[in-house]
Design a protein around this motif. Structure first.
Motif, PDB file in Angstrom:
ATOM      1  N   LEU A  91     -20.451 -20.208  40.953  1.00  0.00           N
ATOM      2  CA  LEU A  91     -21.339 -19.066  41.148  1.00  0.00           C
ATOM      3  C   LEU A  91     -20.739 -18.139  42.188  1.00  0.00           C
ATOM      4  O   LEU A  91     -20.283 -18.596  43.241  1.00  0.00           O
ATOM      5  CB  LEU A  91     -22.721 -19.544  41.612  1.00  0.00           C
ATOM      6  N   GLU A  92     -20.753 -16.829  41.892  1.00  0.00           N
ATOM      7  CA  GLU A  92     -20.314 -15.810  42.838  1.00  0.00           C
ATOM      8  C   GLU A  92     -21.435 -14.797  43.027  1.00  0.00           C
ATOM      9  O   GLU A  92     -22.196 -14.525  42.085  1.00  0.00           O
ATOM     10  CB  GLU A  92     -19.071 -15.078  42.319  1.00  0.00           C
ATOM     11  N   ARG A  93     -21.528 -14.256  44.233  1.00  0.00           N
ATOM     12  CA  ARG A  93     -22.478 -13.191  44.549  1.00  0.00           C
ATOM     13  C   ARG A  93     -21.664 -12.027  45.090  1.00  0.00           C
ATOM     14  O   ARG A  93     -20.918 -12.187  46.063  1.00  0.00           O
ATOM     15  CB  ARG A  93     -23.506 -13.652  45.579  1.00  0.00           C
ATOM     16  N   ASN A  94     -21.781 -10.868  44.440  1.00  0.00           N
ATOM     17  CA  ASN A  94     -21.021  -9.677  44.849  1.00  0.00           C
ATOM     18  C   ASN A  94     -19.526  -9.989  44.965  1.00  0.00           C
ATOM     19  O   ASN A  94     -18.864  -9.620  45.931  1.00  0.00           O
ATOM     20  CB  ASN A  94     -21.566  -9.101  46.155  1.00  0.00           C
ATOM     21  N   PHE A 154     -17.448 -16.056  46.719  1.00  0.00           N
ATOM     22  CA  PHE A 154     -17.763 -17.452  46.414  1.00  0.00           C
ATOM     23  C   PHE A 154     -19.119 -17.856  46.990  1.00  0.00           C
ATOM     24  O   PHE A 154     -19.432 -17.544  48.134  1.00  0.00           O
ATOM     25  CB  PHE A 154     -16.664 -18.343  47.005  1.00  0.00           C
ATOM     26  N   VAL A 155     -19.921 -18.605  46.197  1.00  0.00           N
ATOM     27  CA  VAL A 155     -21.198 -19.142  46.655  1.00  0.00           C
ATOM     28  C   VAL A 155     -21.281 -20.650  46.426  1.00  0.00           C
ATOM     29  O   VAL A 155     -21.679 -21.402  47.313  1.00  0.00           O
ATOM     30  CB  VAL A 155     -22.393 -18.463  45.933  1.00  0.00           C
ATOM     31  N   TYR A 156     -20.890 -21.114  45.213  1.00  0.00           N
ATOM     32  CA  TYR A 156     -21.107 -22.508  44.809  1.00  0.00           C
ATOM     33  C   TYR A 156     -20.051 -22.899  43.792  1.00  0.00           C
ATOM     34  O   TYR A 156     -19.681 -22.094  42.931  1.00  0.00           O
ATOM     35  CB  TYR A 156     -22.491 -22.619  44.166  1.00  0.00           C
ATOM     36  N   GLU A 157     -19.589 -24.155  43.902  1.00  0.00           N
ATOM     37  CA  GLU A 157     -18.697 -24.704  42.887  1.00  0.00           C
ATOM     38  C   GLU A 157     -18.936 -26.200  42.797  1.00  0.00           C
ATOM     39  O   GLU A 157     -19.100 -26.873  43.823  1.00  0.00           O
ATOM     40  CB  GLU A 157     -17.240 -24.432  43.242  1.00  0.00           C
ATOM     41  N   SER A 158     -18.957 -26.705  41.565  1.00  0.00           N
ATOM     42  CA  SER A 158     -19.047 -28.152  41.380  1.00  0.00           C
ATOM     43  C   SER A 158     -17.994 -28.586  40.371  1.00  0.00           C
ATOM     44  O   SER A 158     -17.724 -27.899  39.397  1.00  0.00           O
ATOM     45  CB  SER A 158     -20.435 -28.579  40.888  1.00  0.00           C
ATOM     46  N   VAL A 159     -17.396 -29.736  40.652  1.00  0.00           N
ATOM     47  CA  VAL A 159     -16.429 -30.359  39.756  1.00  0.00           C
ATOM     48  C   VAL A 159     -16.854 -31.812  39.606  1.00  0.00           C
ATOM     49  O   VAL A 159     -16.926 -32.520  40.604  1.00  0.00           O
ATOM     50  CB  VAL A 159     -14.993 -30.268  40.321  1.00  0.00           C
ATOM     51  N   PRO A 160     -17.202 -32.263  38.400  1.00  0.00           N
ATOM     52  CA  PRO A 160     -17.314 -31.504  37.157  1.00  0.00           C
ATOM     53  C   PRO A 160     -18.529 -30.579  37.185  1.00  0.00           C
ATOM     54  O   PRO A 160     -19.212 -30.467  38.205  1.00  0.00           O
ATOM     55  CB  PRO A 160     -17.470 -32.597  36.097  1.00  0.00           C
ATOM     56  N   GLN A 172     -18.305 -33.268  43.056  1.00  0.00           N
ATOM     57  CA  GLN A 172     -17.921 -32.702  44.344  1.00  0.00           C
ATOM     58  C   GLN A 172     -18.468 -31.287  44.357  1.00  0.00           C
ATOM     59  O   GLN A 172     -18.107 -30.475  43.512  1.00  0.00           O
ATOM     60  CB  GLN A 172     -16.392 -32.686  44.487  1.00  0.00           C
ATOM     61  N   ILE A 173     -19.366 -30.985  45.305  1.00  0.00           N
ATOM     62  CA  ILE A 173     -20.010 -29.672  45.365  1.00  0.00           C
ATOM     63  C   ILE A 173     -19.571 -28.966  46.638  1.00  0.00           C
ATOM     64  O   ILE A 173     -19.601 -29.553  47.717  1.00  0.00           O
ATOM     65  CB  ILE A 173     -21.539 -29.825  45.330  1.00  0.00           C
ATOM     66  N   THR A 174     -19.163 -27.715  46.493  1.00  0.00           N
ATOM     67  CA  THR A 174     -18.762 -26.890  47.628  1.00  0.00           C
ATOM     68  C   THR A 174     -19.664 -25.658  47.660  1.00  0.00           C
ATOM     69  O   THR A 174     -19.869 -25.015  46.629  1.00  0.00           O
ATOM     70  CB  THR A 174     -17.289 -26.459  47.501  1.00  0.00           C
ATOM     71  N   ASN A 215     -15.496 -25.132  57.465  1.00  0.00           N
ATOM     72  CA  ASN A 215     -14.172 -24.727  57.921  1.00  0.00           C
ATOM     73  C   ASN A 215     -14.186 -23.256  58.321  1.00  0.00           C
ATOM     74  O   ASN A 215     -15.234 -22.621  58.350  1.00  0.00           O
ATOM     75  CB  ASN A 215     -13.121 -25.045  56.842  1.00  0.00           C
ATOM     76  N   MET A 216     -13.044 -22.717  58.620  1.00  0.00           N
ATOM     77  CA  MET A 216     -12.947 -21.324  59.082  1.00  0.00           C
ATOM     78  C   MET A 216     -13.407 -20.326  58.020  1.00  0.00           C
ATOM     79  O   MET A 216     -13.752 -19.202  58.340  1.00  0.00           O
ATOM     80  CB  MET A 216     -11.517 -21.001  59.506  1.00  0.00           C
ATOM     81  N   SER A 217     -13.411 -20.736  56.755  1.00  0.00           N
ATOM     82  CA  SER A 217     -13.889 -19.841  55.703  1.00  0.00           C
ATOM     83  C   SER A 217     -15.347 -20.122  55.325  1.00  0.00           C
ATOM     84  O   SER A 217     -15.873 -19.508  54.403  1.00  0.00           O
ATOM     85  CB  SER A 217     -12.991 -19.935  54.472  1.00  0.00           C
ATOM     86  N   GLY A 218     -15.996 -21.055  56.032  1.00  0.00           N
ATOM     87  CA  GLY A 218     -17.416 -21.313  55.823  1.00  0.00           C
ATOM     88  C   GLY A 218     -17.754 -22.242  54.677  1.00  0.00           C
ATOM     89  O   GLY A 218     -18.906 -22.346  54.283  1.00  0.00           O
ATOM     90  N   LYS A 219     -16.779 -22.937  54.148  1.00  0.00           N
ATOM     91  CA  LYS A 219     -17.041 -23.821  53.006  1.00  0.00           C
ATOM     92  C   LYS A 219     -17.441 -25.220  53.485  1.00  0.00           C
ATOM     93  O   LYS A 219     -16.861 -25.755  54.418  1.00  0.00           O
ATOM     94  CB  LYS A 219     -15.837 -23.889  52.095  1.00  0.00           C
TER      95      LYS A 219
END
Length: 138
Positions: A50-53, A56-62, A87-89, A113-117
């Motif tokens: 998921l992306e907003r504007n 990056f907002v959300y990612e899951s694998v699988p 694995q959800i980020t 981390n430094m990028s907020g993930k």
């Protein structure tokens, strides 16, 4: 918890739901407008993103389905379901401590981390939704 057939939707409680881990091929929906932001979701059995504007907002694998996804100044909260463990980020504040809960149980304090993930592993079983919550520590 059913998959989101329309890939992304607004809920009556002011949250969004997105994802469909049952798809065999990638599907995406762009230009979904919600509360002044533009969302894009890409999803199938291997990944949900998921992306907003265009950020990056959300990612899951699988891939997963996330329901009642809500981000606030305090953190993030949502229900998640998938066919197997994921694995959800999620994107939060940079270099910040969060207390993470899965189904109400504290799984520990994590620092973005430094990028907020912030990444968390979640044990999933098809047909059973799990609550994930990350709350900023003060």
């Amino acid at each position: 918890m059913p998959v989101v057939e329309e890939l992304i939707r607004a809920e009556q409680d002011g949250t969004i739901s997105f994802g469909n881990y049952t798809l065999g091929q990638k599907a995406k929906k762009s230009d979904f407008e919600y509360e002044g932001d533009i969302y894009k979701v890409k999803t199938f059995y291997e990944i949900t993103k998921l992306e907003r504007n265009d950020m990056f907002v959300y990612e899951s694998v699988p891939g997963t389905v996330a329901e009642h996804f809500k981000v606030s100044d305090e953190g993030v909260e949502f229900l998640v379901e998938g066919a197997k463990d994921a694995q959800i980020t999620v994107q939060l504040e940079d270099d910040t401590d969060y207390e993470v809960y899965v189904d109400g149980a504290a799984v520990g304090s994590m620092k973005t981390n430094m990028s907020g993930k912030l990444s968390v592993s979640v044990e999933l079983e098809e047909g059973t939704a799990v609550t994930v919550k990350a709350v900023k520590r003060v």
